[in-house]
Design an enzyme around this catalytic site. Sequence first.
Site, mmCIF file in Angstrom:
data_model
loop_
_atom_site.group_PDB
_atom_site.id
_atom_site.type_symbol
_atom_site.label_atom_id
_atom_site.label_comp_id
_atom_site.label_asym_id
_atom_site.label_seq_id
_atom_site.Cartn_x
_atom_site.Cartn_y
_atom_site.Cartn_z
ATOM 1 N N TYR A 52 13.555 -10.886 -11.127
ATOM 2 C CA TYR A 52 12.022 -10.324 -10.649
ATOM 3 C C TYR A 52 11.491 -10.897 -11.340
ATOM 4 C CZ TYR A 52 8.791 -6.697 -11.124
ATOM 5 O OH TYR A 52 7.260 -6.609 -11.079
ATOM 6 N N GLU A 106 7.185 -7.845 -17.156
ATOM 7 C CA GLU A 106 8.770 -7.520 -17.668
ATOM 8 C C GLU A 106 8.469 -10.082 -18.125
ATOM 9 O OE1 GLU A 106 10.532 -6.102 -17.291
ATOM 10 O OE2 GLU A 106 12.135 -6.969 -17.429
ATOM 11 N N TYR A 144 16.427 -12.583 -2.209
ATOM 12 C CA TYR A 144 16.364 -11.655 -1.466
ATOM 13 C C TYR A 144 14.865 -11.175 -2.298
ATOM 14 C CZ TYR A 144 13.595 -8.147 0.399
ATOM 15 O OH TYR A 144 12.302 -7.214 1.046
ATOM 16 N N ILE A 175 0.838 -1.372 0.438
ATOM 17 C CA ILE A 175 0.476 -0.210 0.094
ATOM 18 C C ILE A 175 1.112 1.457 -0.019
ATOM 19 C CG2 ILE A 175 -0.271 -0.050 2.097
ATOM 20 C CD1 ILE A 175 -3.408 0.979 2.066
ATOM 21 N N THR A 176 1.921 1.340 0.535
ATOM 22 C CA THR A 176 2.531 2.501 0.198
ATOM 23 C C THR A 176 3.479 2.665 -0.868
ATOM 24 O OG1 THR A 176 5.072 1.282 1.483
ATOM 25 C CG2 THR A 176 3.283 2.366 2.780
ATOM 26 N N SER A 221 3.527 -9.519 -14.744
ATOM 27 C CA SER A 221 3.825 -8.238 -15.133
ATOM 28 C C SER A 221 4.548 -8.562 -16.316
ATOM 29 C CB SER A 221 5.404 -8.091 -13.994
ATOM 30 O OG SER A 221 6.459 -7.207 -14.854
HETATM 31 P P1 NAP Z 1 6.395 -0.237 -6.004
HETATM 32 O O1 NAP Z 1 6.239 1.456 -5.791
HETATM 33 O O2 NAP Z 1 7.784 -0.849 -5.858
HETATM 34 O O3 NAP Z 1 5.920 -0.903 -4.410
HETATM 35 C C1 NAP Z 1 6.314 -2.040 -3.973
HETATM 36 C C2 NAP Z 1 5.570 -1.618 -2.836
HETATM 37 O O4 NAP Z 1 5.747 -3.443 -2.159
HETATM 38 C C3 NAP Z 1 5.776 -0.863 -1.602
HETATM 39 O O5 NAP Z 1 4.719 -0.659 -0.518
HETATM 40 C C4 NAP Z 1 7.426 -2.110 -0.482
HETATM 41 O O6 NAP Z 1 6.785 -0.924 1.034
HETATM 42 C C5 NAP Z 1 6.188 -2.917 -1.432
HETATM 43 N N1 NAP Z 1 7.031 -4.405 -0.292
HETATM 44 C C6 NAP Z 1 8.637 -4.680 -0.327
HETATM 45 N N2 NAP Z 1 8.637 -5.303 -0.268
HETATM 46 C C7 NAP Z 1 7.769 -5.876 0.941
HETATM 47 C C8 NAP Z 1 7.979 -6.588 1.388
HETATM 48 N N3 NAP Z 1 9.176 -7.897 1.883
HETATM 49 N N4 NAP Z 1 6.541 -6.991 2.479
HETATM 50 C C9 NAP Z 1 5.483 -6.669 1.811
HETATM 51 N N5 NAP Z 1 5.651 -5.587 1.546
HETATM 52 C C10 NAP Z 1 6.680 -4.913 0.593
HETATM 53 O O7 NAP Z 1 6.317 -0.522 -6.683
HETATM 54 P P2 NAP Z 1 4.706 -0.538 -7.722
HETATM 55 O O8 NAP Z 1 4.877 -0.060 -8.879
HETATM 56 O O9 NAP Z 1 3.714 0.467 -7.204
HETATM 57 O O10 NAP Z 1 4.264 -2.034 -8.072
HETATM 58 C C11 NAP Z 1 3.175 -2.241 -7.486
HETATM 59 C C12 NAP Z 1 2.824 -3.227 -7.790
HETATM 60 O O11 NAP Z 1 2.861 -4.134 -9.181
HETATM 61 C C13 NAP Z 1 4.706 -4.960 -7.527
HETATM 62 O O12 NAP Z 1 4.028 -6.123 -7.762
HETATM 63 C C14 NAP Z 1 5.314 -4.135 -9.068
HETATM 64 O O13 NAP Z 1 6.323 -5.651 -9.125
HETATM 65 C C15 NAP Z 1 4.059 -5.103 -9.855
HETATM 66 N N6 NAP Z 1 4.358 -3.901 -11.016
HETATM 67 C C16 NAP Z 1 4.458 -2.550 -11.254
HETATM 68 C C17 NAP Z 1 4.994 -2.685 -12.647
HETATM 69 C C18 NAP Z 1 5.318 -1.098 -12.840
HETATM 70 O O14 NAP Z 1 4.658 -0.270 -13.654
HETATM 71 N N7 NAP Z 1 4.697 -0.188 -11.798
HETATM 72 C C19 NAP Z 1 4.249 -3.053 -13.907
HETATM 73 C C20 NAP Z 1 3.995 -4.137 -13.446
HETATM 74 C C21 NAP Z 1 3.775 -5.226 -12.028
HETATM 75 P P3 NAP Z 1 8.059 0.252 0.984
HETATM 76 O O15 NAP Z 1 7.702 0.744 0.514
HETATM 77 O O16 NAP Z 1 7.924 -0.186 2.246
HETATM 78 O O17 NAP Z 1 9.201 -0.569 0.087
HETATM 79 N N1 GDD Z 2 16.483 1.725 -13.733
HETATM 80 C C1 GDD Z 2 17.123 2.405 -14.675
HETATM 81 N N2 GDD Z 2 17.804 3.604 -14.420
HETATM 82 N N3 GDD Z 2 16.357 2.287 -15.815
HETATM 83 C C2 GDD Z 2 17.444 2.403 -16.867
HETATM 84 C C3 GDD Z 2 18.401 2.992 -16.719
HETATM 85 C C4 GDD Z 2 18.440 4.178 -15.158
HETATM 86 O O1 GDD Z 2 19.430 4.659 -15.554
HETATM 87 N N4 GDD Z 2 18.963 3.616 -17.872
HETATM 88 C C5 GDD Z 2 18.782 3.252 -18.893
HETATM 89 N N5 GDD Z 2 17.539 2.086 -18.197
HETATM 90 C C6 GDD Z 2 16.288 1.262 -18.748
HETATM 91 C C7 GDD Z 2 16.289 -0.048 -18.306
HETATM 92 O O2 GDD Z 2 17.245 -0.529 -18.497
HETATM 93 C C8 GDD Z 2 14.802 -0.689 -18.973
HETATM 94 O O3 GDD Z 2 15.048 -1.115 -20.276
HETATM 95 C C9 GDD Z 2 13.997 0.932 -19.258
HETATM 96 O O4 GDD Z 2 15.188 1.991 -18.641
HETATM 97 C C10 GDD Z 2 12.789 0.545 -18.056
HETATM 98 O O5 GDD Z 2 13.342 0.413 -16.693
HETATM 99 P P1 GDD Z 2 13.014 0.475 -15.460
HETATM 100 O O6 GDD Z 2 12.449 2.039 -15.597
HETATM 101 O O7 GDD Z 2 13.449 0.098 -14.116
HETATM 102 O O8 GDD Z 2 12.169 -0.573 -15.431
HETATM 103 P P2 GDD Z 2 11.780 -2.104 -16.106
HETATM 104 O O9 GDD Z 2 10.738 -1.979 -16.855
HETATM 105 O O10 GDD Z 2 13.113 -2.642 -15.981
HETATM 106 O O11 GDD Z 2 10.560 -2.294 -14.928
HETATM 107 C C11 GDD Z 2 9.848 -2.048 -14.220
HETATM 108 O O12 GDD Z 2 8.311 -2.112 -15.393
HETATM 109 C C12 GDD Z 2 7.992 -3.385 -14.964
HETATM 110 C C13 GDD Z 2 7.015 -3.941 -15.722
HETATM 111 O O13 GDD Z 2 7.355 -3.684 -17.395
HETATM 112 C C14 GDD Z 2 9.289 -1.590 -12.914
HETATM 113 O O14 GDD Z 2 7.855 -1.476 -12.258
HETATM 114 C C15 GDD Z 2 8.550 -3.068 -12.164
HETATM 115 O O15 GDD Z 2 8.181 -4.123 -10.924
HETATM 116 C C16 GDD Z 2 7.024 -3.894 -13.188
HETATM 117 O O16 GDD Z 2 7.364 -5.688 -13.231
#
Ligand code: NAP
Ligand code: GDD
Length: 348
Positions: A157, A136, A100, A9-10, A134
């Site tokens: 991941y 991913e 982890y 939720i955070t 995801s």
């Molecule tokens: P985020 O901003 O990184 O938030 C992750 C959340 O998980 C935070 O509340 C974090 O708490 C909590 N968390 C981390 N470790 C935990 C643990 N051990 N036990 C309980 N809670 C824990 O991620 P988000 O972008 O909101 O994404 C939400 C979900 O959707 C994730 O599962 C992510 O993998 C998935 N997802 C995200 C995207 C995207 O593009 N955003 C796309 C596809 C799937 P803290 O605040 O304490 O760190």
């Molecule tokens: N983070 C990061 N930092 N990414 C970079 C950087 C950098 O300095 N420079 C280039 N990139 C490129 C990464 O290599 C990747 O190809 C792209 O930017 C996106 O990276 P992120 O924004 O870290 O997101 P992600 O696509 O790897 O993962 C996010 O999206 C997934 C859904 O497809 C995360 O939110 C995952 O939790 C989520 O599942």
Amino acid sequence: MKTAFISGITGQDGSYLAEFLLGKGYDVHGIVRRTSTFNTDRLDHIYSDPHARDCRVHLHYGDLANAARLRQLIDQIQPDEVYNLGAQSHVRVSFDQAEYTADIVATGTLRLLEAFRDYARSSGRDPRFYQASSSEMFGASAPPQTETTPFYPRSPYAVSKVAAHWYAINFREAHNLFIANGILFNHESPRRGETFVTRKITRALGRIREGLQDKLYLGNLESRRDWGHAADYVRAMWMMLQHSEPQDFVIATGESYSVREFLDKAAAYAGVDWQKHVEFDPRYLRPTEVDYLEGDCTKAKTLLGWAPEISFDQLVRAMVEGDLELARQERTLLAAGHQVSVRGGAHG
Ligand code: NAP
Ligand code: GDD
């Protein structure tokens, strides 16, 4: 009044989802990890004093690593809907902390599913479970990716998310439970974590514009992502749980852009010539990269009636405006003699 339980939720999505569910009249419960500094910034605007009679956001200490606590909370809260958003969600970090990441993303989901299954049985109710899958997981599979595209995960991941995805399907089939996987493509917002590339870029552009920073170090600028807005995507999560059948859905915009194109657009909005400030740093490369994600969400459009409402341009503009404002606030604080911390982890 319905009750929801949210892990994560955070986080970015957790905060938008909590807000959305409050708007629908839900009582919202979430778990927070114990940390030495506050980690509830994204919830400040909706969190009220727990002593207040009208408080509808309830935070509980909990962790996906702790099965007994998850079970205790689920039994106590008796939720109608469970949203499993908690994760070590950074792809690059998962290469450094693979075990982890697997423990929280894969086994953590299993822990919550087991608590959910036993609660569904003992309560005789029909609660619903959303799993945050995801894009991913598609990894090296060619776009456009749909619900039937094979998974080819490219990071610890992504492998962990595939395991969690299949745990969710197995629990749905084996125990006849309402469990839906949302296969969400990248979604961003002004609340995006500062080590994901979009926010890293907009945060730095704001600071560069205000003279607080000179360089922005990035890795691969050529990968392509299908970037939507988190507010649109949490609506899709809820819609999946209101559907008549538990199913899995791709949620995406159907458009993709490279990191370089995101940078171009964001820098134009910020009025910054990024070529003068951006430098390459190999530490931000991944050992195995995901080159091209672009989703086809026809199924969600047809069965749920879901479609994104916020365009890519609007997303980039909102993120840039938010971070310009933040940088102005930092500058004001600095001018008044206060310290401001420059964040952004080594692995961002
Ligand atoms: P985020 O901003 O990184 O938030 C992750 C959340 O998980 C935070 O509340 C974090 O708490 C909590 N968390 C981390 N470790 C935990 C643990 N051990 N036990 C309980 N809670 C824990 O991620 P988000 O972008 O909101 O994404 C939400 C979900 O959707 C994730 O599962 C992510 O993998 C998935 N997802 C995200 C995207 C995207 O593009 N955003 C796309 C596809 C799937 P803290 O605040 O304490 O760190
Ligand atoms: N983070 C990061 N930092 N990414 C970079 C950087 C950098 O300095 N420079 C280039 N990139 C490129 C990464 O290599 C990747 O190809 C792209 O930017 C996106 O990276 P992120 O924004 O870290 O997101 P992600 O696509 O790897 O993962 C996010 O999206 C997934 C859904 O497809 C995360 O939110 C995952 O939790 C989520 O599942």
